[in-house]
Scaffold this motif. Structure first.
Motif, PDB file in Angstrom:
ATOM      1  N   ILE A 195     -19.647  43.965  -5.965  1.00  0.00           N
ATOM      2  CA  ILE A 195     -19.984  43.331  -4.692  1.00  0.00           C
ATOM      3  C   ILE A 195     -19.818  44.362  -3.587  1.00  0.00           C
ATOM      4  O   ILE A 195     -18.792  45.054  -3.539  1.00  0.00           O
ATOM      5  CB  ILE A 195     -19.061  42.131  -4.423  1.00  0.00           C
ATOM      6  N   VAL A 226     -22.185  36.372 -10.815  1.00  0.00           N
ATOM      7  CA  VAL A 226     -22.207  36.797  -9.415  1.00  0.00           C
ATOM      8  C   VAL A 226     -23.566  37.371  -9.040  1.00  0.00           C
ATOM      9  O   VAL A 226     -24.152  38.170  -9.782  1.00  0.00           O
ATOM     10  CB  VAL A 226     -21.096  37.836  -9.150  1.00  0.00           C
ATOM     11  N   VAL A 248     -25.543  39.141  -5.625  1.00  0.00           N
ATOM     12  CA  VAL A 248     -25.237  39.759  -4.331  1.00  0.00           C
ATOM     13  C   VAL A 248     -26.508  40.181  -3.604  1.00  0.00           C
ATOM     14  O   VAL A 248     -27.603  40.142  -4.155  1.00  0.00           O
ATOM     15  CB  VAL A 248     -24.317  40.991  -4.513  1.00  0.00           C
ATOM     16  N   ALA A 293     -14.704  36.942   1.252  1.00  0.00           N
ATOM     17  CA  ALA A 293     -16.151  36.828   1.399  1.00  0.00           C
ATOM     18  C   ALA A 293     -16.532  35.361   1.418  1.00  0.00           C
ATOM     19  O   ALA A 293     -15.722  34.478   1.083  1.00  0.00           O
ATOM     20  CB  ALA A 293     -16.868  37.540   0.251  1.00  0.00           C
ATOM     21  N   GLY A 319     -19.015  32.596  -0.339  1.00  0.00           N
ATOM     22  CA  GLY A 319     -19.725  32.480  -1.610  1.00  0.00           C
ATOM     23  C   GLY A 319     -20.182  31.066  -1.865  1.00  0.00           C
ATOM     24  O   GLY A 319     -19.784  30.112  -1.171  1.00  0.00           O
ATOM     25  N   PRO A 373     -23.602  33.153  -6.031  1.00  0.00           N
ATOM     26  CA  PRO A 373     -24.004  34.070  -4.960  1.00  0.00           C
ATOM     27  C   PRO A 373     -22.819  34.354  -4.035  1.00  0.00           C
ATOM     28  O   PRO A 373     -22.105  33.425  -3.638  1.00  0.00           O
ATOM     29  CB  PRO A 373     -25.102  33.289  -4.222  1.00  0.00           C
ATOM     30  N   ILE A 374     -22.600  35.618  -3.712  1.00  0.00           N
ATOM     31  CA  ILE A 374     -21.467  36.010  -2.880  1.00  0.00           C
ATOM     32  C   ILE A 374     -21.912  37.049  -1.856  1.00  0.00           C
ATOM     33  O   ILE A 374     -22.685  37.954  -2.179  1.00  0.00           O
ATOM     34  CB  ILE A 374     -20.308  36.553  -3.746  1.00  0.00           C
ATOM     35  N   GLY A 375     -21.415  36.912  -0.641  1.00  0.00           N
ATOM     36  CA  GLY A 375     -21.745  37.858   0.414  1.00  0.00           C
ATOM     37  C   GLY A 375     -20.860  39.091   0.380  1.00  0.00           C
ATOM     38  O   GLY A 375     -20.060  39.297  -0.542  1.00  0.00           O
ATOM     39  N   THR A 376     -21.001  39.926   1.364  1.00  0.00           N
ATOM     40  CA  THR A 376     -20.222  41.163   1.473  1.00  0.00           C
ATOM     41  C   THR A 376     -18.727  40.855   1.640  1.00  0.00           C
ATOM     42  O   THR A 376     -18.354  39.918   2.333  1.00  0.00           O
ATOM     43  CB  THR A 376     -20.717  41.971   2.685  1.00  0.00           C
ATOM     44  N   VAL A 394     -23.382  34.239   3.420  1.00  0.00           N
ATOM     45  CA  VAL A 394     -24.028  34.342   2.125  1.00  0.00           C
ATOM     46  C   VAL A 394     -25.378  33.662   2.218  1.00  0.00           C
ATOM     47  O   VAL A 394     -25.520  32.650   2.907  1.00  0.00           O
ATOM     48  CB  VAL A 394     -23.151  33.705   1.012  1.00  0.00           C
ATOM     49  N   THR A 439     -29.199  32.872  -0.114  1.00  0.00           N
ATOM     50  CA  THR A 439     -30.040  33.006  -1.301  1.00  0.00           C
ATOM     51  C   THR A 439     -31.196  32.023  -1.200  1.00  0.00           C
ATOM     52  O   THR A 439     -31.164  31.095  -0.382  1.00  0.00           O
ATOM     53  CB  THR A 439     -29.245  32.771  -2.592  1.00  0.00           C
TER      54      THR A 439
END
Length: 227
Positions: free
Chosen positions: A14, A59, A61, A105, A107, A137-140, A222, A224
């Motif tokens: 990530i 996961v 990203v 993060a 998610g 799905p996970i963000g920064t 996050v 998607t």
């Protein structure tokens, strides 16, 4: 070391804010950590946290799209604060737990709700309702050294621009520190582990073509699209 039968899979990673990658080892998820979500699922507030897991390769990203999964007609979203563990420990005291956190993060715990309902009714594991491909799905990741350890802040989630979930981190039944301490009684947490900390009320179904966007105040976002 002997030759591998096949080429090992590359580690799942990530992006970290301002550079670097966080290699994912395991993904743990806290079940039922917001009272209003517990009520909307028809459950009672429980005495102790419980956990389920997702594989690391669930996961997703970088805002990448995710496919609508097979074997479901009720695919639902859950926006969650994600805790990135950066230091090994077991039987961790609550007062020491945040020392083991690298960062945070936003998610999504994507869920095949109909499969979960069937599993619950039969007293079977939730595995296939939670632990499938592309379900996280996970963000920064924002380092705790930069943002601190958020214990309050607005959580917001929308589908195609329409708000579906709102809440606040201070509504969590079990704090991040308490969740880490409790989980570490059962497993040794190591650098690379993630803990998804539960979702507020408002979960609902999504369809192909939907754009999913979530944010947590002071942490990140996050996004998607379902294809």
């Amino acid at each position: 070391m002997g030759d591998y039968l096949f080429e090992p899979h590359a580690p799942v990673s990530i992006p970290i804010a301002r550079g670097g990658l966080f290699a994912v080892r395991r993904v743990y998820c806290v079940g039922r950590n917001y009272a209003e979500h517990i009520k909307e699922m028809g459950n009672d507030v429980r005495d102790a946290p419980f956990f389920f897991a997702k594989p690391a390769d669930a996961v997703v990203v970088g805002g990448a799209s995710i496919p609508y999964p097979p074997q479901t007609s009720d695919f639902q979203h859950e926006i969650e604060l994600v805790v990135a563990i950066g230091k090994e420990g077991s039987d961790i005291a609550v007062g020491d737990a945040l020392d083991h956190v690298y960062g945070y993060a936003a998610g999504l715990d994507m869920t095949r709700r109909d499969l979960q309902a069937v599993a619950k009714k039969a007293g079977r594991p939730w595995e296939m309702s939670k632990s499938f491909d592309h379900s996280a799905p996970i963000g920064t990741i924002e380092p705790a050294s930069t943002i601190g350890h958020p214990d309050k802040g607005a959580i917001r989630f929308s589908v195609n621009g329409t708000v579906r979930q709102t809440g606040n981190l201070n509504e969590q039944i079990w704090s991040v520190a308490e969740s880490i301490a409790y989980l570490s009684q059962f497993v040794t947490l190591k650098a690379g582990d993630l803990i998804m900390t539960g979702t507020p009320a408002g979960v609902s179904a999504v369809m192909r073509g939907d754009v999913l966007e979530g944010s947590i105040e002071g942490v990140g976002s996050v996004k998607t699209t379902i294809i």
